[in-house]
Design a protein around this motif. Structure first.
Motif, PDB file in Angstrom:
ATOM      1  N   GLY A 194       0.793  -1.216   0.000  1.00  0.00           N
ATOM      2  CA  GLY A 194       0.000   0.000   0.000  1.00  0.00           C
ATOM      3  C   GLY A 194       0.828   1.269   0.000  1.00  0.00           C
ATOM      4  N   ILE A 195       2.139   1.152  -0.233  1.00  0.00           N
ATOM      5  CA  ILE A 195       2.996   2.341  -0.342  1.00  0.00           C
ATOM      6  C   ILE A 195       2.614   3.127  -1.587  1.00  0.00           C
ATOM      7  CG2 ILE A 195       5.389   3.099  -0.691  1.00  0.00           C
ATOM      8  CD1 ILE A 195       6.209   0.681   1.047  1.00  0.00           C
ATOM      9  N   VAL A 196       2.313   2.412  -2.665  1.00  0.00           N
ATOM     10  CA  VAL A 196       1.600   2.978  -3.807  1.00  0.00           C
ATOM     11  C   VAL A 196       0.349   2.131  -3.995  1.00  0.00           C
ATOM     12  CG1 VAL A 196       3.643   3.913  -4.959  1.00  0.00           C
ATOM     13  CG2 VAL A 196       2.889   1.579  -5.489  1.00  0.00           C
ATOM     14  N   SER A 197      -0.644   2.703  -4.653  1.00  0.00           N
ATOM     15  CA  SER A 197      -1.907   1.975  -4.826  1.00  0.00           C
ATOM     16  C   SER A 197      -1.922   1.118  -6.083  1.00  0.00           C
ATOM     17  CB  SER A 197      -3.075   2.963  -4.866  1.00  0.00           C
ATOM     18  OG  SER A 197      -3.206   3.625  -3.631  1.00  0.00           O
ATOM     19  N   ALA A 198      -1.077   1.477  -7.063  1.00  0.00           N
ATOM     20  CA  ALA A 198      -1.055   0.733  -8.322  1.00  0.00           C
ATOM     21  C   ALA A 198       0.280   0.947  -9.020  1.00  0.00           C
ATOM     22  CB  ALA A 198      -2.198   1.185  -9.236  1.00  0.00           C
ATOM     23  N   ALA A 199       0.594   0.039  -9.934  1.00  0.00           N
ATOM     24  CA  ALA A 199       1.798   0.147 -10.762  1.00  0.00           C
ATOM     25  C   ALA A 199       1.415  -0.212 -12.192  1.00  0.00           C
ATOM     26  CB  ALA A 199       2.900  -0.781 -10.253  1.00  0.00           C
ATOM     27  N   LEU A 200       1.810   0.642 -13.151  1.00  0.00           N
ATOM     28  CA  LEU A 200       1.427   0.482 -14.552  1.00  0.00           C
ATOM     29  C   LEU A 200       2.661   0.348 -15.427  1.00  0.00           C
ATOM     30  CD1 LEU A 200      -1.144   3.439 -14.787  1.00  0.00           C
ATOM     31  CD2 LEU A 200      -1.599   1.095 -14.100  1.00  0.00           C
ATOM     32  N   PHE A 201       2.615  -0.599 -16.359  1.00  0.00           N
ATOM     33  CA  PHE A 201       3.721  -0.804 -17.293  1.00  0.00           C
ATOM     34  C   PHE A 201       3.150  -1.168 -18.657  1.00  0.00           C
ATOM     35  CE2 PHE A 201       5.042  -2.020 -13.068  1.00  0.00           C
ATOM     36  CZ  PHE A 201       6.262  -1.373 -12.906  1.00  0.00           C
ATOM     37  N   GLU A 230      -5.734 -11.706 -18.593  1.00  0.00           N
ATOM     38  CA  GLU A 230      -4.726 -12.519 -17.920  1.00  0.00           C
ATOM     39  C   GLU A 230      -3.373 -12.357 -18.616  1.00  0.00           C
ATOM     40  OE1 GLU A 230      -3.938 -17.229 -16.715  1.00  0.00           O
ATOM     41  OE2 GLU A 230      -5.818 -16.607 -17.659  1.00  0.00           O
ATOM     42  N   ILE A 231      -2.309 -12.313 -17.826  1.00  0.00           N
ATOM     43  CA  ILE A 231      -0.977 -12.169 -18.408  1.00  0.00           C
ATOM     44  C   ILE A 231      -0.245 -13.503 -18.389  1.00  0.00           C
ATOM     45  CG2 ILE A 231      -0.736  -9.712 -17.967  1.00  0.00           C
ATOM     46  CD1 ILE A 231       0.754 -10.275 -15.479  1.00  0.00           C
ATOM     47  N   SER A 232       0.671 -13.656 -19.320  1.00  0.00           N
ATOM     48  CA  SER A 232       1.400 -14.909 -19.511  1.00  0.00           C
ATOM     49  C   SER A 232       2.705 -14.895 -18.723  1.00  0.00           C
ATOM     50  CB  SER A 232       1.712 -15.096 -20.999  1.00  0.00           C
ATOM     51  OG  SER A 232       2.609 -16.175 -21.196  1.00  0.00           O
ATOM     52  N   ILE A 233       3.115 -16.059 -18.232  1.00  0.00           N
ATOM     53  CA  ILE A 233       4.425 -16.179 -17.589  1.00  0.00           C
ATOM     54  C   ILE A 233       5.493 -16.630 -18.577  1.00  0.00           C
ATOM     55  CG2 ILE A 233       3.507 -16.552 -15.278  1.00  0.00           C
ATOM     56  CD1 ILE A 233       4.112 -19.564 -15.697  1.00  0.00           C
ATOM     57  N   LEU A 234       5.117 -16.673 -19.862  1.00  0.00           N
ATOM     58  CA  LEU A 234       6.086 -17.086 -20.883  1.00  0.00           C
ATOM     59  C   LEU A 234       6.386 -16.001 -21.911  1.00  0.00           C
ATOM     60  CD1 LEU A 234       5.009 -20.764 -21.676  1.00  0.00           C
ATOM     61  CD2 LEU A 234       6.907 -19.994 -20.239  1.00  0.00           C
ATOM     62  N   ARG A 235       5.586 -14.949 -21.961  1.00  0.00           N
ATOM     63  CA  ARG A 235       5.851 -13.916 -22.965  1.00  0.00           C
ATOM     64  C   ARG A 235       5.594 -12.532 -22.382  1.00  0.00           C
ATOM     65  NH1 ARG A 235       0.853 -16.085 -24.556  1.00  0.00           N
ATOM     66  NH2 ARG A 235      -0.814 -14.533 -24.677  1.00  0.00           N
ATOM     67  N   LYS A 236       6.226 -11.538 -22.966  1.00  0.00           N
ATOM     68  CA  LYS A 236       6.121 -10.181 -22.448  1.00  0.00           C
ATOM     69  C   LYS A 236       4.746  -9.591 -22.736  1.00  0.00           C
ATOM     70  CE  LYS A 236       8.258  -8.191 -26.601  1.00  0.00           C
ATOM     71  NZ  LYS A 236       9.433  -7.471 -27.133  1.00  0.00           N
ATOM     72  N   GLY A 237       4.399  -8.572 -21.949  1.00  0.00           N
ATOM     73  CA  GLY A 237       3.127  -7.906 -22.128  1.00  0.00           C
ATOM     74  C   GLY A 237       3.046  -6.690 -21.225  1.00  0.00           C
ATOM     75  N   SER A 238       1.889  -6.060 -21.202  1.00  0.00           N
ATOM     76  CA  SER A 238       1.668  -4.918 -20.316  1.00  0.00           C
ATOM     77  C   SER A 238       1.210  -5.427 -18.957  1.00  0.00           C
ATOM     78  CB  SER A 238       0.629  -3.976 -20.912  1.00  0.00           C
ATOM     79  OG  SER A 238      -0.641  -4.607 -20.980  1.00  0.00           O
ATOM     80  N   VAL A 239       1.278  -4.555 -17.952  1.00  0.00           N
ATOM     81  CA  VAL A 239       0.888  -4.947 -16.592  1.00  0.00           C
ATOM     82  C   VAL A 239       0.149  -3.803 -15.908  1.00  0.00           C
ATOM     83  CG1 VAL A 239       1.732  -5.533 -14.282  1.00  0.00           C
ATOM     84  CG2 VAL A 239       2.775  -6.604 -16.284  1.00  0.00           C
ATOM     85  N   LEU A 240      -0.964  -4.150 -15.284  1.00  0.00           N
ATOM     86  CA  LEU A 240      -1.708  -3.253 -14.404  1.00  0.00           C
ATOM     87  C   LEU A 240      -1.867  -3.980 -13.073  1.00  0.00           C
ATOM     88  CD1 LEU A 240      -3.575  -1.010 -13.445  1.00  0.00           C
ATOM     89  CD2 LEU A 240      -5.383  -1.954 -14.894  1.00  0.00           C
ATOM     90  N   ALA A 241      -1.193  -3.474 -12.040  1.00  0.00           N
ATOM     91  CA  ALA A 241      -1.220  -4.090 -10.712  1.00  0.00           C
ATOM     92  C   ALA A 241      -1.762  -3.086  -9.713  1.00  0.00           C
ATOM     93  CB  ALA A 241       0.189  -4.527 -10.311  1.00  0.00           C
ATOM     94  N   GLY A 242      -2.620  -3.540  -8.823  1.00  0.00           N
ATOM     95  CA  GLY A 242      -3.134  -2.619  -7.826  1.00  0.00           C
ATOM     96  C   GLY A 242      -4.132  -3.281  -6.900  1.00  0.00           C
ATOM     97  N   ASN A 243      -4.621  -2.510  -5.927  1.00  0.00           N
ATOM     98  CA  ASN A 243      -5.710  -3.028  -5.113  1.00  0.00           C
ATOM     99  C   ASN A 243      -6.945  -3.166  -6.004  1.00  0.00           C
ATOM    100  OD1 ASN A 243      -7.538  -0.557  -4.806  1.00  0.00           O
ATOM    101  ND2 ASN A 243      -5.637   0.291  -3.964  1.00  0.00           N
ATOM    102  N   PRO A 244      -7.897  -4.032  -5.665  1.00  0.00           N
ATOM    103  CA  PRO A 244      -9.011  -4.310  -6.580  1.00  0.00           C
ATOM    104  C   PRO A 244      -9.795  -3.078  -7.014  1.00  0.00           C
ATOM    105  CG  PRO A 244      -8.948  -5.943  -4.841  1.00  0.00           C
ATOM    106  CD  PRO A 244      -7.944  -4.887  -4.468  1.00  0.00           C
TER     107      PRO A 244
END
Length: 271
Positions: A194-201, A230-244
């Motif tokens: 919770g130091i940041v609420s989300a991380a975008l790549f 859903e993101i893959s653990i075998l290939r690159k992609g974008s990422v949106l991580a955060g609290n729901p």
């Protein structure tokens, strides 16, 4: 559990290796562009981790940022996904704010994640279904937040990119503020705390997020691509991580923007 305990010991030993190696000279090279750096410490640390795993489990497979596992094309068996130094620019310029990241998946399912903040010697770890920890202290559940009252981790480079920059600019305008730490692994543990609420790549490789995805999930966080897929653990992609809560809010910025969706599909080879 044996793999989990071994993983905690292994990443701590790798941290010791890096800190010792930093006392000596090391070479810095560029990979795909002048800002995409790699050092001989990256290569040596990955080799150290690789050799230690195969000493114990010769049948396990390993994907590493610096060249191991280029022939891995499926998720069967035990798969280790390794970034020996996540945040190499920080390592070179600051000698801090970088991490080792190791995710373990069994037949494609999350098993354990390990992220070591090397210079602060803080180990973040999680066994799937058993909670996430900072060293020996269990992390709490992430609290829902709205964008207007949140700090969001976002690399400013994406704001100036043609085809996608306008969407990221909207988020910058609507957020309380943005941060860029220079290490995706540290961004994910910051999100889990919770130091940041989300991380975008817009673009990451599996070794950047394989461990963070497991740790974040154990605190109730969500990680998908920017379109909510859903993101893959075998290939690159974008990422949106955060609290729901903020994850759902941020996803709307990307999914309502046809120009962004088109640019995203093209950039990631999707139809």
């Amino acid at each position: 559990m044996e793999i989990y305990e071994f993983g905690k010991e292994l990443i701590s030993e790798a941290g010791d290796f890096i800190r010792g190696r930093m006392l000596e000279d090391f070479r810095v090279d560029a990979k795909l562009n002048p800002n995409d750096l790699v050092t001989d410490v990256d290569h040596e640390t990955e080799a150290f981790i690789y050799e230690r795993i195969l000493e114990h489990w010769p049948e396990h497979r390993i994907i590493g940022e610096e060249g191991h596992g280029t022939d891995v094309e499926d998720t069967r068996g035990v798969l280790w996904i390794v970034d020996p130094i996540d945040g190499t620019l920080n390592f070179v310029h600051q000698l801090q704010n970088f991490a080792i990241s190791i995710g373990v998946y069994i037949d494609g399912k999350p098993y354990a994640g390990f992220i070591l903040d090397v210079m602060n010697d803080n180990l973040y770890h999680a066994l799937a279904g058993q909670g996430a920890y900072k060293n020996d202290v269990r992390l709490g559940r992430v609290q829902g937040t709205h964008l207007s009252k949140s700090l969001v981790s976002l690399n400013s480079n994406w704001v100036v990119k043609e085809g996608i920059g306008h969407t990221f600019t909207e988020i910058v305008r609507d957020a309380r503020s943005t941060r860029s730490y220079g290490s995706a692994a540290l961004d994910f543990v910051n999100t889990a705390q919770g130091i940041v609420s989300a991380a975008l790549f817009f673009r990451l490789h599996p070794w950047d997020y394989a461990a963070g995805m497991i740790i974040l999930a154990e605190t109730g966080g969500v990680m998908t691509n920017l379109l909510g897929e859903e993101i893959s653990i075998l290939r690159k992609g974008s990422v949106l991580a955060g609290n729901p809560e903020i994850h759902e809010e941020l996803k709307q910025y990307f999914t309502r923007d046809e120009k962004f969706i088109d640019s995203h599909r093209k950039a990631h080879g999707e139809k």
